[in-house]
Design an enzyme around this catalytic site. Structure first.
Site, PDB file in Angstrom:
ATOM      1  N   GLU A  97       0.843  -1.258   0.002  1.00  0.00           N
ATOM      2  CA  GLU A  97       0.054   0.053  -0.168  1.00  0.00           C
ATOM      3  C   GLU A  97       0.901   1.168  -0.144  1.00  0.00           C
ATOM      4  O   GLU A  97       1.764   1.284   0.427  1.00  0.00           O
ATOM      5  CB  GLU A  97      -1.140   0.106   1.190  1.00  0.00           C
ATOM      6  CG  GLU A  97      -1.610   1.082   1.379  1.00  0.00           C
ATOM      7  CD  GLU A  97      -2.801   1.017   2.577  1.00  0.00           C
ATOM      8  OE1 GLU A  97      -2.990   0.053   3.211  1.00  0.00           O
ATOM      9  OE2 GLU A  97      -3.818   1.833   2.488  1.00  0.00           O
ATOM     10  N   ASN A 129     -12.297  -1.374  -0.530  1.00  0.00           N
ATOM     11  CA  ASN A 129     -11.691  -1.731   0.560  1.00  0.00           C
ATOM     12  C   ASN A 129     -12.187  -1.348   1.964  1.00  0.00           C
ATOM     13  O   ASN A 129     -12.513  -0.122   2.096  1.00  0.00           O
ATOM     14  CB  ASN A 129     -10.284  -1.327   0.583  1.00  0.00           C
ATOM     15  CG  ASN A 129      -9.470  -1.578   1.855  1.00  0.00           C
ATOM     16  OD1 ASN A 129      -9.192  -2.850   2.207  1.00  0.00           O
ATOM     17  ND2 ASN A 129      -9.228  -0.664   2.806  1.00  0.00           N
ATOM     18  N   GLU A 130     -12.386  -2.228   3.045  1.00  0.00           N
ATOM     19  CA  GLU A 130     -13.289  -1.831   3.896  1.00  0.00           C
ATOM     20  C   GLU A 130     -14.380  -0.854   3.914  1.00  0.00           C
ATOM     21  O   GLU A 130     -14.329   0.175   4.659  1.00  0.00           O
ATOM     22  CB  GLU A 130     -12.236  -1.525   5.279  1.00  0.00           C
ATOM     23  CG  GLU A 130     -11.250  -2.739   5.478  1.00  0.00           C
ATOM     24  CD  GLU A 130     -10.091  -2.375   6.556  1.00  0.00           C
ATOM     25  OE1 GLU A 130      -9.924  -1.463   7.003  1.00  0.00           O
ATOM     26  OE2 GLU A 130      -9.452  -3.316   6.768  1.00  0.00           O
ATOM     27  N   TYR A 148      -6.472  -8.572  11.891  1.00  0.00           N
ATOM     28  CA  TYR A 148      -5.240  -8.294  12.352  1.00  0.00           C
ATOM     29  C   TYR A 148      -4.946  -8.648  13.809  1.00  0.00           C
ATOM     30  O   TYR A 148      -5.993  -8.685  14.802  1.00  0.00           O
ATOM     31  CB  TYR A 148      -5.021  -6.846  12.401  1.00  0.00           C
ATOM     32  CG  TYR A 148      -4.473  -6.159  11.002  1.00  0.00           C
ATOM     33  CD1 TYR A 148      -3.369  -6.202  10.435  1.00  0.00           C
ATOM     34  CD2 TYR A 148      -5.638  -5.538  10.233  1.00  0.00           C
ATOM     35  CE1 TYR A 148      -3.017  -5.947   9.178  1.00  0.00           C
ATOM     36  CE2 TYR A 148      -5.260  -5.205   9.086  1.00  0.00           C
ATOM     37  CZ  TYR A 148      -4.214  -5.348   8.351  1.00  0.00           C
ATOM     38  OH  TYR A 148      -3.934  -4.762   7.138  1.00  0.00           O
ATOM     39  N   GLU A 156      -6.130  -9.085   3.968  1.00  0.00           N
ATOM     40  CA  GLU A 156      -5.336  -8.287   4.953  1.00  0.00           C
ATOM     41  C   GLU A 156      -5.186  -8.968   6.385  1.00  0.00           C
ATOM     42  O   GLU A 156      -6.330  -9.393   7.082  1.00  0.00           O
ATOM     43  CB  GLU A 156      -5.943  -7.184   5.453  1.00  0.00           C
ATOM     44  CG  GLU A 156      -5.681  -6.022   4.267  1.00  0.00           C
ATOM     45  CD  GLU A 156      -6.059  -4.729   4.635  1.00  0.00           C
ATOM     46  OE1 GLU A 156      -5.747  -3.957   5.622  1.00  0.00           O
ATOM     47  OE2 GLU A 156      -6.393  -3.889   3.566  1.00  0.00           O
ATOM     48  N   GLN A 197       2.118  -6.061   5.616  1.00  0.00           N
ATOM     49  CA  GLN A 197       2.565  -5.798   4.381  1.00  0.00           C
ATOM     50  C   GLN A 197       3.703  -5.810   3.739  1.00  0.00           C
ATOM     51  O   GLN A 197       4.610  -6.518   4.790  1.00  0.00           O
ATOM     52  CB  GLN A 197       2.078  -4.413   3.863  1.00  0.00           C
ATOM     53  CG  GLN A 197       0.883  -3.951   4.515  1.00  0.00           C
ATOM     54  CD  GLN A 197       0.368  -2.472   3.646  1.00  0.00           C
ATOM     55  OE1 GLN A 197       1.161  -1.910   3.038  1.00  0.00           O
ATOM     56  NE2 GLN A 197      -0.821  -2.029   4.229  1.00  0.00           N
TER      57      GLN A 197
HETATM   58  O1  AHR Z   1      -2.904  -2.477   5.985  1.00  0.00           O
HETATM   59  C1  AHR Z   1      -3.026  -1.142   6.894  1.00  0.00           C
HETATM   60  C2  AHR Z   1      -4.827  -0.938   6.668  1.00  0.00           C
HETATM   61  O2  AHR Z   1      -5.281  -1.690   7.455  1.00  0.00           O
HETATM   62  C3  AHR Z   1      -4.995  -0.760   5.460  1.00  0.00           C
HETATM   63  O3  AHR Z   1      -5.201   0.379   4.675  1.00  0.00           O
HETATM   64  C4  AHR Z   1      -6.750  -0.982   5.926  1.00  0.00           C
HETATM   65  O4  AHR Z   1      -7.489  -1.693   4.765  1.00  0.00           O
HETATM   66  C5  AHR Z   1      -6.585  -1.884   7.205  1.00  0.00           C
HETATM   67  O5  AHR Z   1      -7.579  -1.001   7.982  1.00  0.00           O
END
Ligand code: AHR
Length: 518
Positions: A54, A200-201, A267, A324, A371
């Site tokens: 990103e 995205n999201e 995450y 992600e 990432q």
């Molecule tokens: O990976 C960092 C961020 O985390 C991304 O931009 C977003 O999609 C997620 O919330």
């Protein structure tokens, strides 16, 4: 991201695992494992080993792009060391340009002469986006690495027309104005692009939409994803994060027929709190345990989102695309946005997640950890002209053997690893059989104190030969740093005893091991 995590619960042991009583805190514990080669499952899609780049922090600029005039050796502006490392990994998939950045990115900003490209505020991650790295540079990178591009298009602040023109520009072989513009900008042949992420999201940074609103918006955009060459696009809808089951339900009910994939984000935060996530490098056993407990929740999310998808798509046509995932720690003062170091703990997290994707190979057919370079759970870190490969990189390298192989069920009996009131499995495994008949077992020992004496059997494929590689280190916090000897690198695995068909291996404490069994 960007939603509060519910408090972690101890995940149930994987379906086929039975939990023997804990054997105390001696230096080793006993376990047994049977690989059911007589019950092969789905093919493991190589795309599950993908990654994400990103426009964030030093992920693109410095991490990949240094510019043609840089003293750092580069190919058309991109670092040679990073290209070589990603190429060696045979990275199957790279998602770009975001993330949250995708829903504010306008692709025309990143084409044409570099000195004429607009500079714009990067309102998500700070700083100014020079657009020096745009579409042509990304596609050049993908070709240099030999990876499949996965493009996230702008839904939140874009339009179906902007998206449709981007797709035509990339893939049309006609003499349309957009195809001619691409040629004028230096690319004759259309690019091969299949994977298109539609926003995205979009429940958060991509527009704060309700699922019903996004389902309609998704269908509107998907209508204008047309075909400009012999390549058919695969349309990936912006999916839920962790426990957003209602999002999956509404999306599948209202737009499931129009999608080829649904994304999922999760995450791992050691504390589960966004305002104090915990340190990447300064931690003890309680943070180690809490991190693994939280990362194991991925298994629950995969099962529950898959079960919802099954209601609407029993034939499993729509893929779950975990585009992600990874650890997210507090950024150290002075570091670039979302930069974090990567220790043996991250390697163990990577092993567990890749095992989970392999266990769910029937539905999870693509994934991207977050990432690739200098951001979150990175594969690669750079500092000036220096580069290090992280422990996570090495796990990806070890797991390459599973690509395109058939997933095999694993029956595991091992004690739980207890700390305070919480427990996690000591061992976490997945297996596959490749086209040549070789069975591979990847097995993570989560216990930082005890090695495992593992009795191993392959049902349906009597085996007498075992070899492998393992990743471990003397301390949980071991890492690979600039200008220092690497603290975490794979080594040949030699703790193997074979008597007839009886195989016993000794797995080091806190390790990730991949075995080839024949
Ligand atoms: O990976 C960092 C961020 O985390 C991304 O931009 C977003 O999609 C997620 O919330």
């Amino acid at each position: 991201m960007l939603t509060a995590l519910a408090s972690a619960q101890a995940p149930a042991p994987p379906a086929a695992a039975s939990a023997a009583p804990a054997t105390g805190r001696g230096s080793s514990f006993d376990a047994t494992l049977t690989i059911r080669a007589d019950h092969p499952g789905s093919k493991i899609d190589p795309r599950i080993y993908g990654n994400f780049a990103e426009h964030l922090g030093r992920g693109i600029y410095e991490g990949i792009w240094v510019g043609e005039g840089s003293a750092i050796p580069n190919t058309r502006g991109m670092r040679n060391d990073v290209i070589a490392a990603l190429r060696k990994l045979q990275l199957p998939l790279l998602r770009w340009p975001g993330g949250c950045f995708a829903d504010e990115y306008h692709w025309r900003d990143g084409i044409g002469p570099r000195n004429k490209r607009p500079h714009r505020a990067n309102t998500w991650w700070g700083g100014v986006e020079t657009n020096a790295f745009g579409l042509h540079e990304f596609m050049d990178l993908a070709e240099l690495i030999g990876t499949e591009p996965y493009i996230s298009v702008n839904v939140g602040s874009g339009s179906p027309r902007e998206m449709a023109e981007w797709l035509e520009y990339m893939t049309s072989d006609s003499d349309s104005e957009l195809a001619q513009l691409r040629r004028k900008n230096g690319r004759q042949k259309p690019w091969k692009v299949k994977l298109i992420g539609v926003g995205n999201e979009n429940w958060g940074c991509g527009g704060n939409m309700r699922p019903e609103f996004y389902a309609d918006t998704y269908k509107q955009f998907a209508t204008f994803i047309k075909k400009y060459s012999d390549t058919t696009f695969e349309r990936i809808a912006s999916g839920p994060s962790d426990e957003q089951y209602a999002w999956t339900n509404v999306l599948m009910a209202q737009a499931g027929k129009q999608m080829d994939g649904l994304s999922l984000h999760y995450y791992t935060l050691p504390t589960g709190k966004w305002d104090a996530k915990g340190s990447a490098t300064r931690f003890g056993e309680s943070e180690w345990h809490a991190t693994l407990l939280r990362t194991l929740r991925m298994g629950t999310f995969l099962s529950k989102h898959s079960a919802i998808m099954d209601k609407y798509d029993p034939a499993k046509r729509v893929s779950l695309v975990v585009d992600e995932w990874g650890t997210w720690y507090d950024t150290e003062p002075g570091a670039s946005p979302l930069y974090q170091q990567n220790t043996l703990r991250d390697a163990v997290v990577a092993g567990i997640n890749l095992n989970l994707f392999q266990q769910h190979a029937d539905r999870v057919r693509a994934a991207a950890s977050a990432q690739a370079i200098n951001v979150l759970q990175a594969l690669i870190l750079t500092k000036g002209s220096q580069m290090v490969l992280t422990p996570t990189y090495h796990v990806y390298d070890l797991y390459r053997v599973h690509r395109d192989a058939l997933a095999l069920p694993v029956e595991l009996s091992a004690p739980r690893y207890l700390l305070g009131q919480a427990s996690v499995p000591t061992l976490h495994a997945s297996a596959s059989r490749d086209a040549a008949g070789v069975v591979h077992l990847s097995i993570v020992n989560l216990d930082p104190n005890r090695s495992a004496q593992l009795k191993l059997k392959v049902a349906g494929a009597p085996s007498r030969k075992v070899s492998g590689r393992t990743l471990t280190a003397p301390t949980m916090t071991a890492l690979n740093d600039f200008g220092a000897a690497p603290g975490v690198t794979p080594a040949p695995f030699e703790a193997i005893q074979i008597e007839g068909e009886r195989i016993t291996v000794t797995l080091p404490a806190k390790s990730v091991t991949v075995l080839a069994i024949q």
